[in-house]
Design a protein around this motif. Structure first.
Motif, short mmCIF file in Angstrom:
data_model
loop_
_atom_site.label_atom_id
_atom_site.label_comp_id
_atom_site.label_asym_id
_atom_site.label_seq_id
_atom_site.Cartn_x
_atom_site.Cartn_y
_atom_site.Cartn_z
N ILE A 268 114.44 -31.24 32.25
CA ILE A 268 114.13 -31.30 30.82
C ILE A 268 114.46 -32.69 30.28
O ILE A 268 113.68 -33.29 29.51
CB ILE A 268 114.93 -30.23 30.05
CG1 ILE A 268 114.48 -28.83 30.49
CG2 ILE A 268 114.76 -30.38 28.55
CD1 ILE A 268 115.36 -27.71 29.96
N ALA A 269 115.60 -33.23 30.70
CA ALA A 269 115.99 -34.57 30.26
C ALA A 269 114.98 -35.62 30.71
O ALA A 269 114.64 -36.54 29.95
CB ALA A 269 117.38 -34.91 30.81
N GLY A 270 114.47 -35.47 31.92
CA GLY A 270 113.47 -36.43 32.40
C GLY A 270 112.21 -36.40 31.56
O GLY A 270 111.65 -37.45 31.23
N LEU B 273 119.62 -37.45 26.34
CA LEU B 273 121.06 -37.59 26.54
C LEU B 273 121.76 -36.24 26.47
O LEU B 273 122.66 -35.94 27.28
CB LEU B 273 121.63 -38.54 25.49
CG LEU B 273 121.22 -40.02 25.64
CD1 LEU B 273 121.67 -40.81 24.42
CD2 LEU B 273 121.82 -40.62 26.90
N ARG B 274 121.35 -35.40 25.52
CA ARG B 274 121.98 -34.09 25.38
C ARG B 274 121.79 -33.25 26.65
O ARG B 274 122.73 -32.61 27.14
CB ARG B 274 121.40 -33.37 24.17
CG ARG B 274 122.05 -32.01 23.89
CD ARG B 274 121.55 -31.44 22.57
NE ARG B 274 120.14 -31.13 22.62
CZ ARG B 274 119.63 -30.00 23.15
NH1 ARG B 274 120.45 -29.11 23.69
NH2 ARG B 274 118.34 -29.78 23.16
N ASN B 275 120.58 -33.27 27.20
CA ASN B 275 120.31 -32.46 28.40
C ASN B 275 120.96 -33.05 29.64
O ASN B 275 121.40 -32.28 30.52
CB ASN B 275 118.80 -32.31 28.58
CG ASN B 275 118.21 -31.25 27.67
OD1 ASN B 275 118.32 -30.06 27.94
ND2 ASN B 275 117.61 -31.69 26.57
N GLU C 60 121.71 -41.07 35.89
CA GLU C 60 120.54 -40.97 35.01
C GLU C 60 120.96 -41.01 33.54
O GLU C 60 120.25 -41.56 32.70
CB GLU C 60 119.78 -39.68 35.31
CG GLU C 60 119.14 -39.64 36.69
CD GLU C 60 118.19 -40.80 36.92
OE1 GLU C 60 117.52 -41.23 35.94
OE2 GLU C 60 118.11 -41.29 38.05
N LEU C 61 122.11 -40.46 33.23
CA LEU C 61 122.62 -40.52 31.86
C LEU C 61 122.84 -41.98 31.46
O LEU C 61 122.50 -42.40 30.34
CB LEU C 61 123.92 -39.72 31.76
CG LEU C 61 124.66 -39.76 30.41
CD1 LEU C 61 123.78 -39.21 29.29
CD2 LEU C 61 125.97 -38.98 30.49
#
Length: 693
Positions: free
Chosen positions: A562-564, A576-578, A601-602
């Protein structure tokens, strides 16, 4: 399987074995007669075509057509012509048979793929017929090659495979004219001339029996109409009876009914002389996939021992009822001209239930061989060792190399067996087991990527059976496998359609694995197509399913996906949240390496969002975790990221220190940091269609 004499020296299989079996290839000293036909064909190669006469360059390859009925030596003449002119075509000879033994035309897609494989040209799984034929023409555009297209059923089959260059030559074999292909003059075959026919008989029976009674020998040639297949059977019958005279055989044939062709009359005589057990086995050989039979398939069909089957097959070859296939394994081909006669006998003398039982025995034997073929690669696995020890000695392979060679050599027959079993429709349970075992064996010995084109065809067959039998779980598995291969080869829109269908089937089957995989894959397809909103939405649906079932490891990974998607959409706050949720999930699961990658990745997203100080802190934390996980490549990648961040913050000295640390870790092999997209990408997963072997 020492009884099969498996050769472990890695002998290559010719291009002919990639296609359905063609007629046997005679060597130069075996070929008889046809002098006039060979001369005409060679002259036809050199003659000016219609384009040349009109002043234009020929746009395509010259096509030579050898026409005639099966059994009159069409393929033998074609092979002799190829042997004589092959030196003029330095890029080699390519062979393909365009008709199945049962008379079904071979799909052009399969023929083109086999020819491309023979040229060592990679073919993407599931590619359309037009794409493959275009690739074939492209591969042959700068080559001088010779194509032998055997047993063509239609002109369209040949036309689709014609090279777009006059430097290539195509020799086509067909029963009739190829209407629609320009500038083709057929060389039509009849029987052999008397001299050549007598020489053929003499080679089989010994010249003395021919010379002592030349009139009877000529009479026998006349009864056989000079047909090579009929003469071979006649010669085999005489060779098996050293005390019989040629006149005796001619007398027998004269008293035979005049019904049928000369070949049918000789065949009836030879068949009638067989013991009942051998005659039954011969009839059942009409069920052999692709017309290729080995001792295992013959013993399974007839219900006999392996030794008895091998001996009987060798006796059939001596009688001319079978042709040996040049192979490290004992294999034989049922001549195409005899198959209709064998089928007619099987249908008239064996009950349908008996034929179905013979098919079932053959499929069951094939499944057990495939299970053994795969299990030999897992000797460190106790269940696999137990499974191997429970198999009869005749079904065991002496080594993984022997199993791999068997699978490679028998692959055309195995694939044909799967197609035939699915088309039959009455043995779907065995067909499903066969395809599952075949997939597992190919993945074990060849690998998913290398076997992908063949696996694509198997999964399509699995889907056919699953839809016919209303098996939603297997339907979902087949759709997922096909969609993965579509996505791998860039057909993302087609993959998306199949992933959605797999989701429907998974829900119908109440299969949580298939449902979750399909949801996630739908999201991946949308992401590949650039629709990041839908991608994040579908990943979120898959996440909700994982959380509801308490699957924490998969949930942590999905937070990263989801973050990607949010990262690609430029929504860095959501990304960032995910990523933080992913880090928390991996920490709770105790997966230090995954936590380090998520932190990496963050840090990347923090840098994209204009927060270099936070990125620097997160990178240091990720480096510590990567060190604990002993992931040297990740440590080096993070050191490089730290160096880039420090450069942007105006500290080149510290940046150089981190670059030096990365160089010490990996030398010249400095990796690029794995992107969020690459980290979350689906592997091409081949899920078996059945849990049974």
């Amino acid at each position: 399987m020492t009884d099969q004499g498996v050769d472990t020296d890695g002998t290559d299989v010719s291009a002919q074995e990639e296609c359905p079996a063609a007629e046997s290839v005679p060597t130069g000293d075996q070929f008889l007669g046809r002098t006039r036909e060979l001369k005409e064909l060679r002259v036809d190669i050199e003659r000016a075509g219609l384009d040349t006469l009109s002043g234009r360059k020929a746009p395509r390859a010259r096509v030579l057509l050898i026409a005639g009925r099966p059994g009159f030596g069409r393929t033998a003449l074609a092979e002799e012509l190829v042997r004589q002119v092959a030196e003029s075509y330095p890029d080699g000879v390519l062979r393909a048979r365009l008709t199945e033994p049962d008379g079904t035309p071979v799909p052009t897609e399969r023929s083109a793929r086999a020819l491309l494989t023979a040229l060592d040209v990679a073919t993407p799984p599931g590619a359309a017929e037009d794409d493959l034929t275009e690739a074939l023409r492209g591969a042959l555009a700068d080559r001088r090659a010779l194509l032998l297209l055997d047993d063509a059923a239609t002109a369209e089959q040949v036309d689709a495979l014609l090279p777009d260059t006059p430097d290539c030559l195509v020799v086509a074999v067909s029963e009739g004219p190829l209407t629609g292909i320009a500038d083709v003059r057929p060389c039509t075959l009849g029987g052999l001339d008397t001299k050549s026919a007598l020489e053929l008989l003499g080679r089989l029976t010994g010249s003395v029996r021919i010379t002592v009674d030349p009139s009877a020998a000529e009479g026998l040639v006349e009864i056989c109409a000079g047909q090579p297949a009929a003469l071979v059977l006649a010669g085999g019958w005489l060779a098996s009876r050293p005390k019989a005279a040629v006149a005796d055989l001619a007398k027998h044939l004269h008293t035979e009914s005049d019904e049928g062709t000369p070949l049918a009359r000789v065949f009836r005589l030879v068949y009638g002389s067989l013991p009942s057990a051998a005659a039954r086995m011969l009839r059942l050989l009409s069920l052999a996939p692709a017309g290729i039979v080995d001792p295992h398939s013959a013993s399974a069909l007839a219900g006999s021992t392996l030794h008895a089957a091998r001996t009987t097959l060798e006796d059939f070859a001596k009688l001319g009822l079978l042709r040996p296939v040049e192979s490290p394994l004992p294999q034989f081909e049922v001549p195409g001209c005899l198959l209709p006669l064998l089928r007619a006998l099987a249908e008239s003398q064996d009950r349908p239930a008996e034929l179905q039982l013979a098919r079932a025995r053959m499929l069951e034997r094939t499944v057990r061989l495939l299970v053994s073929c795969r299990a030999i690669t897992e000797t460190d696995n106790p269940p696999a060792r137990e499974k191997l020890s429970g198999l009869p000695r005749d079904l065991r392979f002496p080594s993984p190399r022997a199993a791999a060679d068997w699978l490679r050599i028998r692959q055309p027959a195995l694939l044909a067996a799967a197609r035939t079993a699915v088309a039959d429709g009455e043995l779907d349970t065995l067909a499903r087991r066969l395809m599952a075992a075949l997939v597992r064996a190919m993945v074990a010995h060849v690998g998913t990527q290398a076997a992908a084109p063949e696996l694509y065809g198997i999964h399509r067959l699995v889907l056919d059976v699953a839809e016919r039998r209303s098996l939603p779980r297997e339907q979902a598995a087949a759709l997922l496998n096909l969609a993965d291969l579509d996505a791998q080869t860039g057909r993302t829109a087609e993959a998306l359609t199949r992933y959605r269908a797999a989701l429907d089937a998974g829900r119908e089957a109440n299969d949580p694995y298939a449902t979750g995989r399909a949801m996630e894959s739908v999201g991946g397809a949308h992401q590949e197509l650039g629709d990041y909103d839908r991608a994040a939405d579908w990943y979120g649906r898959a996440l909700a399913e994982r959380l509801a079932r308490g699957e924490r490891v998969e949930a942590a990974r999905l937070y990263g996906r989801i973050a990607g998607a949010h990262t690609y959409a430029g929504r860095y706050g959501e990304a960032l949240r995910n990523w933080r949720s992913a880090v928390t999930g991996h920490r709770r699961n105790g997966d230090v390496a995954a936590q380090a990658r998520a932190l990496s990745e963050l840090a990347r997203v923090q840098e994209y969002a204009g927060r270099p100080e936070e990125s620097l802190y997160t990178c240091h934390e990720a480096v510590d975790l990567a060190r604990r996980a002993e992931d040297v490549r990740l440590q080096a990648a993070l050191q490089l990221r730290l160096a880039d961040t420090l450069d942007r913050l105006g500290d080149p000295v510290a940046a150089q220190l981190h670059r030096s640390a990365a160089e010490r870790m990996l030398g010249d092999e400095l990796p690029e940091t794995t992107s969020a997209k690459e980290q979350g990408a689906n592997a091409c997963e081949i899920r078996s269609t059945s849990t049974e072997d």
